[in-house]
Design a protein around this motif. Structure first.
Motif, PDB file in Angstrom:
ATOM      1  N   ASP A   5     -30.115  90.766  21.220  1.00 14.73           N
ATOM      2  CA  ASP A   5     -30.034  89.654  22.171  1.00 14.73           C
ATOM      3  C   ASP A   5     -29.735  88.393  21.374  1.00 14.73           C
ATOM      4  O   ASP A   5     -30.574  87.904  20.610  1.00 14.73           O
ATOM      5  CB  ASP A   5     -31.350  89.515  22.942  1.00 14.73           C
ATOM      6  CG  ASP A   5     -31.249  88.541  24.105  1.00 14.73           C
ATOM      7  OD1 ASP A   5     -30.371  87.665  24.070  1.00 14.73           O
ATOM      8  OD2 ASP A   5     -32.059  88.666  25.039  1.00 14.73           O
ATOM      9  N   SER A   6     -28.562  87.861  21.546  1.00 21.32           N
ATOM     10  CA  SER A   6     -28.096  86.757  20.705  1.00 21.32           C
ATOM     11  C   SER A   6     -28.400  85.372  21.254  1.00 21.32           C
ATOM     12  O   SER A   6     -27.926  84.371  20.704  1.00 21.32           O
ATOM     13  CB  SER A   6     -26.576  86.880  20.481  1.00 21.32           C
ATOM     14  OG  SER A   6     -25.883  86.780  21.708  1.00 21.32           O
ATOM     15  N   VAL A  41     -33.659  89.721  18.075  1.00 18.68           N
ATOM     16  CA  VAL A  41     -33.306  88.594  18.941  1.00 18.68           C
ATOM     17  C   VAL A  41     -32.918  87.398  18.086  1.00 18.68           C
ATOM     18  O   VAL A  41     -33.552  87.123  17.063  1.00 18.68           O
ATOM     19  CB  VAL A  41     -34.464  88.201  19.887  1.00 18.68           C
ATOM     20  CG1 VAL A  41     -34.806  89.339  20.839  1.00 18.68           C
ATOM     21  CG2 VAL A  41     -35.697  87.762  19.112  1.00 18.68           C
ATOM     22  N   ALA A  42     -31.860  86.724  18.495  1.00 21.35           N
ATOM     23  CA  ALA A  42     -31.515  85.438  17.892  1.00 21.35           C
ATOM     24  C   ALA A  42     -32.386  84.400  18.584  1.00 21.35           C
ATOM     25  O   ALA A  42     -32.147  84.025  19.736  1.00 21.35           O
ATOM     26  CB  ALA A  42     -30.032  85.128  18.068  1.00 21.35           C
ATOM     27  N   LEU A  43     -33.422  83.965  17.888  1.00 18.82           N
ATOM     28  CA  LEU A  43     -34.438  83.081  18.448  1.00 18.82           C
ATOM     29  C   LEU A  43     -34.054  81.636  18.173  1.00 18.82           C
ATOM     30  O   LEU A  43     -33.865  81.241  17.019  1.00 18.82           O
ATOM     31  CB  LEU A  43     -35.794  83.414  17.829  1.00 18.82           C
ATOM     32  CG  LEU A  43     -37.045  82.984  18.575  1.00 18.82           C
ATOM     33  CD1 LEU A  43     -37.115  83.618  19.964  1.00 18.82           C
ATOM     34  CD2 LEU A  43     -38.291  83.357  17.766  1.00 18.82           C
ATOM     35  N   LEU A 247     -20.670  88.784  22.726  1.00 23.11           N
ATOM     36  CA  LEU A 247     -22.033  89.136  22.358  1.00 23.11           C
ATOM     37  C   LEU A 247     -22.902  89.123  23.608  1.00 23.11           C
ATOM     38  O   LEU A 247     -22.766  88.240  24.464  1.00 23.11           O
ATOM     39  CB  LEU A 247     -22.626  88.134  21.367  1.00 23.11           C
ATOM     40  CG  LEU A 247     -21.836  87.765  20.119  1.00 23.11           C
ATOM     41  CD1 LEU A 247     -22.593  86.705  19.340  1.00 23.11           C
ATOM     42  CD2 LEU A 247     -21.600  88.986  19.261  1.00 23.11           C
ATOM     43  N   TYR A 248     -23.818  90.066  23.686  1.00 18.82           N
ATOM     44  CA  TYR A 248     -24.808  90.010  24.759  1.00 18.82           C
ATOM     45  C   TYR A 248     -25.854  88.950  24.432  1.00 18.82           C
ATOM     46  O   TYR A 248     -26.320  88.839  23.287  1.00 18.82           O
ATOM     47  CB  TYR A 248     -25.517  91.351  24.955  1.00 18.82           C
ATOM     48  CG  TYR A 248     -26.664  91.211  25.917  1.00 18.82           C
ATOM     49  CD1 TYR A 248     -26.420  91.063  27.279  1.00 18.82           C
ATOM     50  CD2 TYR A 248     -27.983  91.128  25.468  1.00 18.82           C
ATOM     51  CE1 TYR A 248     -27.460  90.861  28.163  1.00 18.82           C
ATOM     52  CE2 TYR A 248     -29.032  90.932  26.351  1.00 18.82           C
ATOM     53  CZ  TYR A 248     -28.763  90.793  27.699  1.00 18.82           C
ATOM     54  OH  TYR A 248     -29.795  90.569  28.576  1.00 18.82           O
ATOM     55  N   GLY A 249     -26.229  88.178  25.437  1.00 22.55           N
ATOM     56  CA  GLY A 249     -27.329  87.221  25.316  1.00 22.55           C
ATOM     57  C   GLY A 249     -28.000  87.082  26.664  1.00 22.55           C
ATOM     58  O   GLY A 249     -27.331  87.092  27.701  1.00 22.55           O
ATOM     59  N   ASN A 285     -21.181  93.642  17.369  1.00 17.58           N
ATOM     60  CA  ASN A 285     -20.583  92.347  17.026  1.00 17.58           C
ATOM     61  C   ASN A 285     -21.623  91.400  16.432  1.00 17.58           C
ATOM     62  O   ASN A 285     -21.377  90.737  15.423  1.00 17.58           O
ATOM     63  CB  ASN A 285     -19.936  91.715  18.260  1.00 17.58           C
ATOM     64  CG  ASN A 285     -18.758  92.509  18.774  1.00 17.58           C
ATOM     65  OD1 ASN A 285     -18.137  93.271  18.036  1.00 17.58           O
ATOM     66  ND2 ASN A 285     -18.439  92.349  20.054  1.00 17.58           N
ATOM     67  N   ALA A 286     -22.787  91.345  17.068  1.00 15.57           N
ATOM     68  CA  ALA A 286     -23.858  90.495  16.538  1.00 15.57           C
ATOM     69  C   ALA A 286     -24.331  90.997  15.186  1.00 15.57           C
ATOM     70  O   ALA A 286     -24.616  90.206  14.279  1.00 15.57           O
ATOM     71  CB  ALA A 286     -25.022  90.442  17.527  1.00 15.57           C
TER      72      ALA A 286
END
Length: 294
Positions: A5-6, A41-43, A247-249, A285-286
Motif C-alpha cells: 500500500d503506497s 505500507v508507505a507510511l 501503484l496501489y494506494g 512496481n512499488a
C-alpha cells in the motif's frame, strides 16, 4: 495476492493531524493489513517536526512493515531536511500544499538533494481535498458530510478554514500541484523516482501522458470512491497508462482497506488485466521503486 500500500496516512482518520493520531495505530493497521495481504505500507508522516519524529519511531519499531515517507514542507523546511530524512533511514518524501508550482526553480535544490540520496518523492497531484464534500457528502466517510447552509456549524467551518489559510504563504492553491509540473522535474532528474498521487485527479489524461514518456515517473490510484470511479469509468488503464506505471494506494480509513482492495481487484478482473499486470500494480512496481525487488 501480495500488496504494497503506497499511500497510508499515519494515524486514525478521526484523529488525523492531532497529537494523538498515531497512538496505537501501527498495531491496528498491521492487523488489518494481515487480513488483506498487505505486506508493507508507505507510511506518510504528519506535518511538522513531531510528525517526522513519530515516523522515525514507527520505522524503528517495524522496519519489516514500514516504508517511511517524511513530510517535507517545500515553502518552510530547509534543503538540509532532505539529508535529515536520509540519515533517519527514511525511504522517501511526501509533499503537498505549496505556494509555487511544483517545478518552480526555488524547489529544485530539494529534488536535487533527494536524487543524490536516492530518496523517492510522492507528490500530491490535483485538487486538494478539504473537511467537507459538497457533492457526495458523507456517503464515503462520515467526516465528509458538510454542515447545512447558513447554520452555525458552517460559520465555524469557514472561520476555521480562514484561520488555517492564514498560516500559509500567499499563492497556496491546488493549481500549484497539477501533474504537468512533475514532467519538468522528471526531465531534470530522470534518475529520481517520482510518484504522483491520485493519478492527478481530475487531470487524469495529463497524468497518463507524462507517465507514458518519463521512465521513473509513476502515479498511484489512491483517492477513495471518487478517483476509483473516474479511473474505471474513464478506461485509462491499458489505454492511456500502462499497468507498469501504476501503484496501489488506499489513502483511506484503515477500516475501508479490505473493501478497497476487493473493489480494485474486481475492477482489474473486469478490465481483463492479467495476473502479472495486477501484480505490477498491487506489488511489484512499488517493490522496485522502494528497492525491495530489482
Amino acid at each position: 495476492m501480495r500488496i504494497i500500500d503506497s499511500h497510508v496516512h499515519y494515524g486514525f482518520w478521526d484523529k488525523l493531524f492531532t497529537r494523538s493520531a498515531e497512538e496505537g495505530f501501527l498495531e491496528v493497521l498491521w492487523e488489518h493489513c494481515q487480513e488483506v495481504g498487505v505486506e508493507k505500507v508507505a507510511l506518510l508522516a504528519n506535518p511538522g517536526r513531531r510528525g517526522n519524529e513519530m515516523l522515525s519511531r514507527a520505522l524503528e519499531a517495524r522496519p519489516d512493515f514500514v516504508i517511511a515517507m517524511g513530510r517535507l514542507e517545500l515553502d518552510n523546511d530547509p534543503v538540509s531536511a532532505v539529508e535529515d530524512f536520509y540519515q533517519r533511514g527514511f525511504h522517501g518524501i511526501k509533499t503537498i500544499g505549496v505556494s509555487k508550482n511544483y517545478d518552480h526553480a526555488d524547489y529544485m535544490p530539494y529534488y536535487e538533494a533527494a536524487a543524490a540520496r536516492g530518496l523517492r518523492i510522492l507528490f500530491h497531484t490535483g485538487i486538494q481535498g478539504g473537511p467537507a464534500d459538497y457533492l457526495e457528502g458523507g456517503k464515503e466517510d462520515a467526516w465528509k458530510a458538510p454542515p447545512a447552509a447558513g447554520c452555525d456549524a458552517e460559520d465555524a467551518l469557514v472561520m476555521r478554514l480562514k484561520k488555517d489559510i492564514s498560516r500559509e504563504r500567499f499563492g497556496f492553491s491546488s493549481a500549484r500541484m497539477q501533474p504537468i509540473y512533475l514532467d519538468t522535474i522528471a526531465f531534470y532528474f530522470p534518475e529520481l523516482f517520482i510518484i504522483g498521487a491520485h493519478l492527478g485527479w481530475p487531470d487524469y489524461r495529463t497524468a497518463c501522458a507524462v507517465a507514458r514518456w518519463r521512465p521513473r515517473l509513476y502515479f498511484d490510484i489512491s483517492g477513495g470512491d471518487v478517483v476509483h470511479n473516474h479511473i474505471v469509468e474513464g478506461g485509462y488503464i491499458g489505454k492511456e497508462i500502462a499497468p507498469r506505471k501504476l501503484l496501489y494506494g488506499s489513502d483511506s480509513d484503515h477500516r475501508r482497506l479490505k473493501g478497497d482492495v476487493a473493489r480494485w481487484k474486481a475492477a482489474f478482473d473486469k478490465m481483463g488485466l492479467t495476473a502479472d499486470e495486477q501484480d505490477q500494480i498491487f506489488y511489484r512496481n512499488a517493490a522496485r521503486i522502494f528497492g525491495f525487488e530489482k
